[in-house]
Design an enzyme around this catalytic site. Structure first.
Site, PDB file in Angstrom:
ATOM      1  N   ILE A   1       0.836  -1.210   0.000  1.00  0.00           N
ATOM      2  CA  ILE A   1       0.000   0.000   0.000  1.00  0.00           C
ATOM      3  C   ILE A   1       0.871   1.260   0.000  1.00  0.00           C
ATOM      4  O   ILE A   1       0.635   2.190  -0.770  1.00  0.00           O
ATOM      5  CB  ILE A   1      -0.957  -0.011   1.221  1.00  0.00           C
ATOM      6  CG1 ILE A   1      -1.928  -1.194   1.115  1.00  0.00           C
ATOM      7  CG2 ILE A   1      -1.720   1.303   1.329  1.00  0.00           C
ATOM      8  CD1 ILE A   1      -2.752  -1.463   2.364  1.00  0.00           C
TER       9      ILE A   1
ATOM     10  N   THR B   1      -4.432   5.193   7.628  1.00  0.00           N
ATOM     11  CA  THR B   1      -5.328   4.172   7.067  1.00  0.00           C
ATOM     12  C   THR B   1      -4.839   2.789   7.492  1.00  0.00           C
ATOM     13  O   THR B   1      -5.253   1.793   6.903  1.00  0.00           O
ATOM     14  CB  THR B   1      -5.379   4.242   5.523  1.00  0.00           C
ATOM     15  OG1 THR B   1      -4.051   4.124   5.021  1.00  0.00           O
ATOM     16  CG2 THR B   1      -6.029   5.514   5.020  1.00  0.00           C
TER      17      THR B   1
ATOM     18  N   ARG C   1      -3.664   1.178  11.253  1.00  0.00           N
ATOM     19  CA  ARG C   1      -4.340   0.690  12.454  1.00  0.00           C
ATOM     20  C   ARG C   1      -4.359   1.831  13.465  1.00  0.00           C
ATOM     21  O   ARG C   1      -3.359   2.544  13.636  1.00  0.00           O
ATOM     22  CB  ARG C   1      -3.607  -0.526  13.044  1.00  0.00           C
ATOM     23  CG  ARG C   1      -3.805  -1.827  12.279  1.00  0.00           C
ATOM     24  CD  ARG C   1      -5.252  -2.340  12.337  1.00  0.00           C
ATOM     25  NE  ARG C   1      -5.450  -3.588  11.585  1.00  0.00           N
ATOM     26  CZ  ARG C   1      -5.854  -3.670  10.320  1.00  0.00           C
ATOM     27  NH1 ARG C   1      -6.104  -2.570   9.631  1.00  0.00           N
ATOM     28  NH2 ARG C   1      -6.019  -4.845   9.732  1.00  0.00           N
TER      29      ARG C   1
ATOM     30  N   ASP D   1      -8.877   6.817   8.973  1.00  0.00           N
ATOM     31  CA  ASP D   1      -9.791   5.748   8.582  1.00  0.00           C
ATOM     32  C   ASP D   1      -9.866   4.690   9.676  1.00  0.00           C
ATOM     33  O   ASP D   1     -10.664   3.768   9.589  1.00  0.00           O
ATOM     34  CB  ASP D   1      -9.308   5.104   7.265  1.00  0.00           C
ATOM     35  CG  ASP D   1     -10.308   4.084   6.733  1.00  0.00           C
ATOM     36  OD1 ASP D   1     -11.499   4.435   6.614  1.00  0.00           O
ATOM     37  OD2 ASP D   1      -9.913   2.933   6.464  1.00  0.00           O
TER      38      ASP D   1
ATOM     39  N   GLU E   1     -11.829   1.630  17.934  1.00  0.00           N
ATOM     40  CA  GLU E   1     -12.899   1.529  16.936  1.00  0.00           C
ATOM     41  C   GLU E   1     -13.769   0.282  17.062  1.00  0.00           C
ATOM     42  O   GLU E   1     -14.897   0.244  16.559  1.00  0.00           O
ATOM     43  CB  GLU E   1     -12.304   1.555  15.519  1.00  0.00           C
ATOM     44  CG  GLU E   1     -11.570   0.270  15.122  1.00  0.00           C
ATOM     45  CD  GLU E   1     -10.993   0.312  13.709  1.00  0.00           C
ATOM     46  OE1 GLU E   1     -10.363   1.332  13.350  1.00  0.00           O
ATOM     47  OE2 GLU E   1     -11.171  -0.663  12.970  1.00  0.00           O
TER      48      GLU E   1
ATOM     49  N   HIS F   1     -13.120   2.866   8.838  1.00  0.00           N
ATOM     50  CA  HIS F   1     -12.357   1.720   8.332  1.00  0.00           C
ATOM     51  C   HIS F   1     -12.919   1.247   6.990  1.00  0.00           C
ATOM     52  O   HIS F   1     -13.215   0.074   6.796  1.00  0.00           O
ATOM     53  CB  HIS F   1     -12.370   0.584   9.363  1.00  0.00           C
ATOM     54  CG  HIS F   1     -11.135  -0.280   9.272  1.00  0.00           C
ATOM     55  ND1 HIS F   1     -10.425  -0.689  10.356  1.00  0.00           N
ATOM     56  CD2 HIS F   1     -10.482  -0.809   8.207  1.00  0.00           C
ATOM     57  CE1 HIS F   1      -9.405  -1.438   9.979  1.00  0.00           C
ATOM     58  NE2 HIS F   1      -9.423  -1.514   8.665  1.00  0.00           N
ATOM     59  N   GLN F   2     -13.053   2.195   6.082  1.00  0.00           N
ATOM     60  CA  GLN F   2     -13.662   1.866   4.790  1.00  0.00           C
ATOM     61  C   GLN F   2     -12.659   1.901   3.642  1.00  0.00           C
ATOM     62  O   GLN F   2     -13.035   1.730   2.486  1.00  0.00           O
ATOM     63  CB  GLN F   2     -14.838   2.804   4.486  1.00  0.00           C
ATOM     64  CG  GLN F   2     -14.439   4.215   4.049  1.00  0.00           C
ATOM     65  CD  GLN F   2     -15.629   5.047   3.620  1.00  0.00           C
ATOM     66  OE1 GLN F   2     -16.496   5.348   4.424  1.00  0.00           O
ATOM     67  NE2 GLN F   2     -15.678   5.450   2.364  1.00  0.00           N
TER      68      GLN F   2
ATOM     69  N   PHE G   1     -10.667  -0.127   2.514  1.00  0.00           N
ATOM     70  CA  PHE G   1     -10.592  -1.359   1.701  1.00  0.00           C
ATOM     71  C   PHE G   1     -11.825  -1.540   0.821  1.00  0.00           C
ATOM     72  O   PHE G   1     -11.839  -2.400  -0.052  1.00  0.00           O
ATOM     73  CB  PHE G   1     -10.496  -2.588   2.634  1.00  0.00           C
ATOM     74  CG  PHE G   1     -11.811  -2.901   3.310  1.00  0.00           C
ATOM     75  CD1 PHE G   1     -12.239  -2.181   4.406  1.00  0.00           C
ATOM     76  CD2 PHE G   1     -12.643  -3.904   2.809  1.00  0.00           C
ATOM     77  CE1 PHE G   1     -13.460  -2.450   5.008  1.00  0.00           C
ATOM     78  CE2 PHE G   1     -13.866  -4.178   3.408  1.00  0.00           C
ATOM     79  CZ  PHE G   1     -14.278  -3.443   4.513  1.00  0.00           C
TER      80      PHE G   1
HETATM   81  P1  NAI Z   1       2.781  -4.904   3.648  1.00  0.00           P
HETATM   82  O1  NAI Z   1       3.082  -6.073   4.509  1.00  0.00           O
HETATM   83  O2  NAI Z   1       2.859  -5.055   2.163  1.00  0.00           O
HETATM   84  O3  NAI Z   1       3.731  -3.676   4.037  1.00  0.00           O
HETATM   85  C1  NAI Z   1       3.963  -3.286   5.369  1.00  0.00           C
HETATM   86  C2  NAI Z   1       5.305  -2.591   5.405  1.00  0.00           C
HETATM   87  O4  NAI Z   1       5.489  -2.108   6.734  1.00  0.00           O
HETATM   88  C3  NAI Z   1       6.482  -3.505   5.077  1.00  0.00           C
HETATM   89  O5  NAI Z   1       7.329  -2.888   4.128  1.00  0.00           O
HETATM   90  C4  NAI Z   1       7.179  -3.686   6.424  1.00  0.00           C
HETATM   91  O6  NAI Z   1       8.578  -3.852   6.290  1.00  0.00           O
HETATM   92  C5  NAI Z   1       6.839  -2.380   7.105  1.00  0.00           C
HETATM   93  N1  NAI Z   1       6.953  -2.437   8.551  1.00  0.00           N
HETATM   94  C6  NAI Z   1       6.764  -3.490   9.393  1.00  0.00           C
HETATM   95  N2  NAI Z   1       6.939  -3.114  10.667  1.00  0.00           N
HETATM   96  C7  NAI Z   1       7.231  -1.794  10.638  1.00  0.00           C
HETATM   97  C8  NAI Z   1       7.536  -0.828  11.633  1.00  0.00           C
HETATM   98  N3  NAI Z   1       7.551  -1.149  12.916  1.00  0.00           N
HETATM   99  N4  NAI Z   1       7.812   0.433  11.225  1.00  0.00           N
HETATM  100  C9  NAI Z   1       7.801   0.777   9.919  1.00  0.00           C
HETATM  101  N5  NAI Z   1       7.525  -0.102   8.922  1.00  0.00           N
HETATM  102  C10 NAI Z   1       7.245  -1.360   9.290  1.00  0.00           C
HETATM  103  O7  NAI Z   1       1.328  -4.393   4.096  1.00  0.00           O
HETATM  104  P2  NAI Z   1       0.278  -3.552   3.262  1.00  0.00           P
HETATM  105  O8  NAI Z   1      -0.579  -4.467   2.457  1.00  0.00           O
HETATM  106  O9  NAI Z   1       0.966  -2.440   2.570  1.00  0.00           O
HETATM  107  O10 NAI Z   1      -0.657  -2.990   4.438  1.00  0.00           O
HETATM  108  C11 NAI Z   1      -0.161  -2.062   5.390  1.00  0.00           C
HETATM  109  C12 NAI Z   1      -1.169  -1.939   6.512  1.00  0.00           C
HETATM  110  O11 NAI Z   1      -2.372  -1.340   6.017  1.00  0.00           O
HETATM  111  C13 NAI Z   1      -1.659  -3.271   7.111  1.00  0.00           C
HETATM  112  O12 NAI Z   1      -0.767  -3.740   8.091  1.00  0.00           O
HETATM  113  C14 NAI Z   1      -2.986  -2.897   7.704  1.00  0.00           C
HETATM  114  O13 NAI Z   1      -2.795  -2.506   9.043  1.00  0.00           O
HETATM  115  C15 NAI Z   1      -3.436  -1.702   6.887  1.00  0.00           C
HETATM  116  N6  NAI Z   1      -4.630  -1.962   6.087  1.00  0.00           N
HETATM  117  C16 NAI Z   1      -5.719  -1.148   6.268  1.00  0.00           C
HETATM  118  C17 NAI Z   1      -6.863  -1.327   5.529  1.00  0.00           C
HETATM  119  C18 NAI Z   1      -8.050  -0.423   5.681  1.00  0.00           C
HETATM  120  O14 NAI Z   1      -9.137  -0.727   5.158  1.00  0.00           O
HETATM  121  N7  NAI Z   1      -7.929   0.711   6.349  1.00  0.00           N
HETATM  122  C19 NAI Z   1      -6.959  -2.419   4.560  1.00  0.00           C
HETATM  123  C20 NAI Z   1      -5.727  -3.186   4.402  1.00  0.00           C
HETATM  124  C21 NAI Z   1      -4.614  -2.963   5.157  1.00  0.00           C
END
Ligand code: NAI
Length: 344
Positions: free
Chosen positions: A155, A229, A231, A255, A260, A292-293, A295
């Site tokens: 993302i 967006t 957590r 978001d 929440e 939390h929308q 997605f």
């Molecule tokens: P991803 O796993 O592809 O990327 C996460 C990145 O964060 C990785 O590059 C990782 O190395 C890095 N990371 C891990 N621990 C870290 C830390 N302590 N400090 C800085 N960077 C760190 O995950 P993706 O798919 O990009 O999703 C990211 C987050 O988005 C998810 O963990 C989830 O919490 C959130 N999310 C929110 C949604 C929503 O509807 N609001 C929907 C989907 C995901």
């Protein structure tokens, strides 16, 4: 036929999962309630539980599910901070949907940012009331501004591309920086100091809970815009409110919210919301909250349903899944390689 106890279901979940299960391969039992220590009994007789971001899978629930013979928790989301994966290790396997539409979330982050800084949320209400005054509507250009992106995974990288399309300078922090990505990685301290806009795209872990707090807000630029967006608990909401009241934080686009779980996804329009901090936040003109929308696009819902059912089918058929997660994943490189593509 495999029975799936599907918690926290909404009408859009039912539609996308029924479409993905059109051949009737799975017996899916949809429950509107969240999975909690009070509701776990609904899973009695099922083989798998399917959960979302606000289900509460703590050690008690894990024990109860295990006693019922459940050996698989299928998350229909990417993050898994709401599952005590360390406690589940050795008992119940956990699979997730690592990516369903990173575009949906990154685009929502940009939508929030543009809405906020160009006051679209206020203009919408004003013109509905035939108020065409421009007082208080001055925004600022994104072009030339510096955005600090925390988490450069799927993302975060798409968000970076979008920001570059707007002519913004991008700096980033990631615990595991991507080699040869062309991204300018900086320390967190440098990011706090340089960024005009900060957007969170990392998972929530024990070590980064409240990474945005009074101390880090103090290091930020006056007028910084914060987008979350990822957590809610990445931000100390109390510190955020104080930062906005002090005029240090120029705007917040949220978001997600740390408290929440009992609020988001429900209609409280006819109720008095007891959460004073959320009520205070929502009352502020420079705060935008969506529930939390990020997605929630057609493409994402369809991908979520397809991947979740494929994960369940693969795991129950072969005893392994490439989308399995455990508390060691990310800490030990290729932890699953040690156990032939299983976490344990
Ligand atoms: P991803 O796993 O592809 O990327 C996460 C990145 O964060 C990785 O590059 C990782 O190395 C890095 N990371 C891990 N621990 C870290 C830390 N302590 N400090 C800085 N960077 C760190 O995950 P993706 O798919 O990009 O999703 C990211 C987050 O988005 C998810 O963990 C989830 O919490 C959130 N999310 C929110 C949604 C929503 O509807 N609001 C929907 C989907 C995901």
């Amino acid at each position: 036929m495999l029975k799936i106890a599907f918690f926290d279901s909404k009408e859009y979940d039912r539609q996308s999962f029924e479409a993905a299960n059109k051949d009737g391969e799975f017996d899916i039992r949809f429950f509107e309630t969240r999975l909690t220590p009070d509701t776990y009994k609904l899973a009695e007789g099922c083989d798998v539980v399917c959960v979302f971001v606000n289900d509460d899978i703590n050690s008690f629930v894990i024990d109860k599910l295990y006693e019922m013979g459940i050996r698989l928790i299928a998350l229909r989301c990417a993050g898994y901070n709401n599952v005590d994966v360390e406690y589940a290790y050795g008992k119940i396997h956990v699979v997730r949907v690592p990516a369903y539409s990173p575009y949906a979330v990154a685009e929502h982050a940009m939508a929030l940012l543009l809405t906020s800084i160009r006051r679209i949320h206020k203009a919408y209400i004003r013109t509905k009331d035939f108020n065409f005054s421009l007082e208080g509507m001055t925004g600022f250009d994104l072009h030339g501004k510096t955005v600090g992106v925390i988490g450069t995974g799927k993302i975060g990288r798409i968000f970076i591309d979008i920001c570059r399309g707007f002519g913004m300078n991008v700096i980033a922090y990631d615990k595991f920086p991507a080699a040869d990505s062309g991204i300018e990685y900086v320390s967190l301290d440098e990011l706090w100091e340089r960024a005009d806009i900060i957007s969170l795209h990392c998972p929530l872990t024990d070590e980064n809970r409240h990474m945005i707090n009074a101390t880090t807000i103090d290091k930020m630029k006056k007028g910084v815009v914060i987008i979350n967006t990822s957590r809610g608990a990445l931000i100390s909401t109390e510190a955020l409110v104080e930062g906005i009241k002090d005029r240090k934080i120029g705007a917040a686009c949220l978001d997600v919210y740390e408290e929440e779980s009992n609020i988001f996804f429900h209609d409280y329009s006819n109720h008095i919301v007891n959460d004073d901090i959320l009520a205070r936040l929502i009352s502020m003109p420079n705060v935008i909250v969506t529930s939390h929308q990020a997605f929630l696009t057609k493409e994402a819902l369809s991908n979520i349903a397809d991947t979740t059912l494929a994960n369940i089918k693969e795991f129950t058929g072969t005893g392994r899944s490439l989308n399995e997660v455990c508390y060691k994943c990310g800490k030990i490189a290729d932890c699953r390689q040690l156990h032939e593509q299983k976490c344990f």
